[in-house]
Structures are given as C-alpha cells and as structure tokens.
Design an enzyme around this catalytic site. Structure first.
Site, PDB file in Angstrom:
ATOM      1  N   TYR A   1      -4.120   0.023 -11.560  1.00 33.39           N
ATOM      2  CA  TYR A   1      -4.775   0.610 -10.391  1.00 33.39           C
ATOM      3  C   TYR A   1      -3.771   1.394  -9.550  1.00 33.39           C
ATOM      4  O   TYR A   1      -4.027   2.531  -9.146  1.00 33.39           O
ATOM      5  CB  TYR A   1      -5.436  -0.487  -9.551  1.00 33.39           C
ATOM      6  CG  TYR A   1      -5.943   0.011  -8.222  1.00 33.39           C
ATOM      7  CD1 TYR A   1      -7.145   0.711  -8.144  1.00 33.39           C
ATOM      8  CD2 TYR A   1      -5.222  -0.185  -7.060  1.00 33.39           C
ATOM      9  CE1 TYR A   1      -7.608   1.196  -6.934  1.00 33.39           C
ATOM     10  CE2 TYR A   1      -5.679   0.281  -5.840  1.00 33.39           C
ATOM     11  CZ  TYR A   1      -6.869   0.969  -5.784  1.00 33.39           C
ATOM     12  OH  TYR A   1      -7.315   1.450  -4.580  1.00 33.39           O
TER      13      TYR A   1
ATOM     14  N   HIS B   1       1.278   2.105  -1.661  1.00 32.81           N
ATOM     15  CA  HIS B   1       0.846   0.938  -2.436  1.00 32.81           C
ATOM     16  C   HIS B   1       2.092   0.227  -2.924  1.00 32.81           C
ATOM     17  O   HIS B   1       2.994   0.857  -3.489  1.00 32.81           O
ATOM     18  CB  HIS B   1       0.049   1.349  -3.690  1.00 32.81           C
ATOM     19  CG  HIS B   1      -1.338   1.760  -3.415  1.00 32.81           C
ATOM     20  ND1 HIS B   1      -2.383   0.863  -3.371  1.00 32.81           N
ATOM     21  CD2 HIS B   1      -1.879   2.972  -3.175  1.00 32.81           C
ATOM     22  CE1 HIS B   1      -3.498   1.513  -3.119  1.00 32.81           C
ATOM     23  NE2 HIS B   1      -3.214   2.799  -2.994  1.00 32.81           N
TER      24      HIS B   1
ATOM     25  N   HIS C   1      -0.618   7.159   2.317  1.00 29.85           N
ATOM     26  CA  HIS C   1      -0.510   5.702   2.285  1.00 29.85           C
ATOM     27  C   HIS C   1       0.467   5.252   1.205  1.00 29.85           C
ATOM     28  O   HIS C   1       0.871   6.037   0.351  1.00 29.85           O
ATOM     29  CB  HIS C   1      -1.872   5.028   2.103  1.00 29.85           C
ATOM     30  CG  HIS C   1      -2.570   5.336   0.820  1.00 29.85           C
ATOM     31  ND1 HIS C   1      -3.244   6.511   0.593  1.00 29.85           N
ATOM     32  CD2 HIS C   1      -2.713   4.596  -0.305  1.00 29.85           C
ATOM     33  CE1 HIS C   1      -3.772   6.490  -0.613  1.00 29.85           C
ATOM     34  NE2 HIS C   1      -3.458   5.340  -1.182  1.00 29.85           N
TER      35      HIS C   1
ATOM     36  N   GLN D   1      -3.283   5.798  -8.911  1.00 31.48           N
ATOM     37  CA  GLN D   1      -3.515   6.394  -7.599  1.00 31.48           C
ATOM     38  C   GLN D   1      -3.129   7.870  -7.573  1.00 31.48           C
ATOM     39  O   GLN D   1      -3.849   8.690  -7.037  1.00 31.48           O
ATOM     40  CB  GLN D   1      -2.758   5.636  -6.507  1.00 31.48           C
ATOM     41  CG  GLN D   1      -3.344   4.285  -6.204  1.00 31.48           C
ATOM     42  CD  GLN D   1      -4.769   4.387  -5.729  1.00 31.48           C
ATOM     43  OE1 GLN D   1      -5.034   4.967  -4.683  1.00 31.48           O
ATOM     44  NE2 GLN D   1      -5.698   3.863  -6.493  1.00 31.48           N
TER      45      GLN D   1
END
Length: 134
Positions: free
Chosen positions: A123, A62, A60, A127
């Site tokens: 945050y 971000h 994924h 990851q």
C-alpha cells in the site's frame, strides 16, 4: 515472526504512521523530500526504531516503522516531526514564508499486527503510483 528485544521486553510493534504539512500544502517535493527522508532515517536510527517502508508524498508522509514499546509511538512521532521541522525550516527558508509551522499537530497511526506486513508495505509503495495517475 521476528521479535526484537531490549533489556526488559521482547516485542514486535509495527505501526503505519501518516502525517501532513500544515494546510496540507504540497511542499514535500524535490530536495525537500529527499532531505526529509534522510532526516527521518537519522532520527529513527537514534531512537533504535526500524523503518520498514517510507514514502514521501507532496502533501503527506507514510511511514511503516517498528518502535520499542517502552519508547512509545507518540514520543517517536513527536521526535521525528519536531526534528525534521526544525532542520527543514533551517535548511529551506522558503518553508518559513509559506507555513507558520511545517507539520499539523495531528497524525494517523495504526498498528499493523493484524494485517499482513506485505499488504501494508505494498500500500505504501503504491502511493507514488496512484499520485501520478491523478
């Protein structure tokens, strides 16, 4: 607080966006991940969107980005995903054999006006560290 402006609007519109490859396949690694970063930077620059933070995970992406509200976050995400899919599938033919399309149709988006920007940045930066612990 720092604001941006275009001809008509003064704004501060920051979004945390997350999207995944089809079937959540772990294909965003090595040179593909590096090239994806370059492509996202290129497309955001063309849209006058500011990347505040970005992290490419194997399954994924971000992105913490500031987008002109007249351009719109939906249009920005569609543009980034469409452009990066087309370019990556041309440059890395192995992606064509593993996936019918590179990205899922969906994505997550959240405004970050209510949360301190540093918390969201931290945050996203964390990851990679949490992925290594798995």
């Amino acid at each position: 607080m720092v604001f941006k402006s275009n001809n008509n609007v003064v704004y501060s519109c920051k979004y945390h966006v997350v999207w995944c490859p089809k079937y959540r396949r772990r294909v965003l690694i090595g040179s593909i991940a590096e090239r994806l970063k370059e492509l996202i930077i290129t497309r955001c620059s063309e849209m006058n969107a500011e990347i505040i933070e970005m992290e490419i995970m194997p399954d994924h992406v971000h992105l913490l980005v500031e987008v002109d509200p007249q351009f719109g976050i939906n249009r920005a995400v569609r543009s980034i995903k469409g452009f990066s899919s087309r370019m990556l599938r041309m440059e890395f033919p192995e992606l064509k054999t593993r996936l019918p399309t590179l990205w899922t149709n969906s994505y997550f988006v959240s405004t970050v006006g209510g949360a301190p920007l540093e918390v969201i940045k931290q945050y996203i930066e964390n990851q990679k560290r949490s992925e290594r612990r798995k």
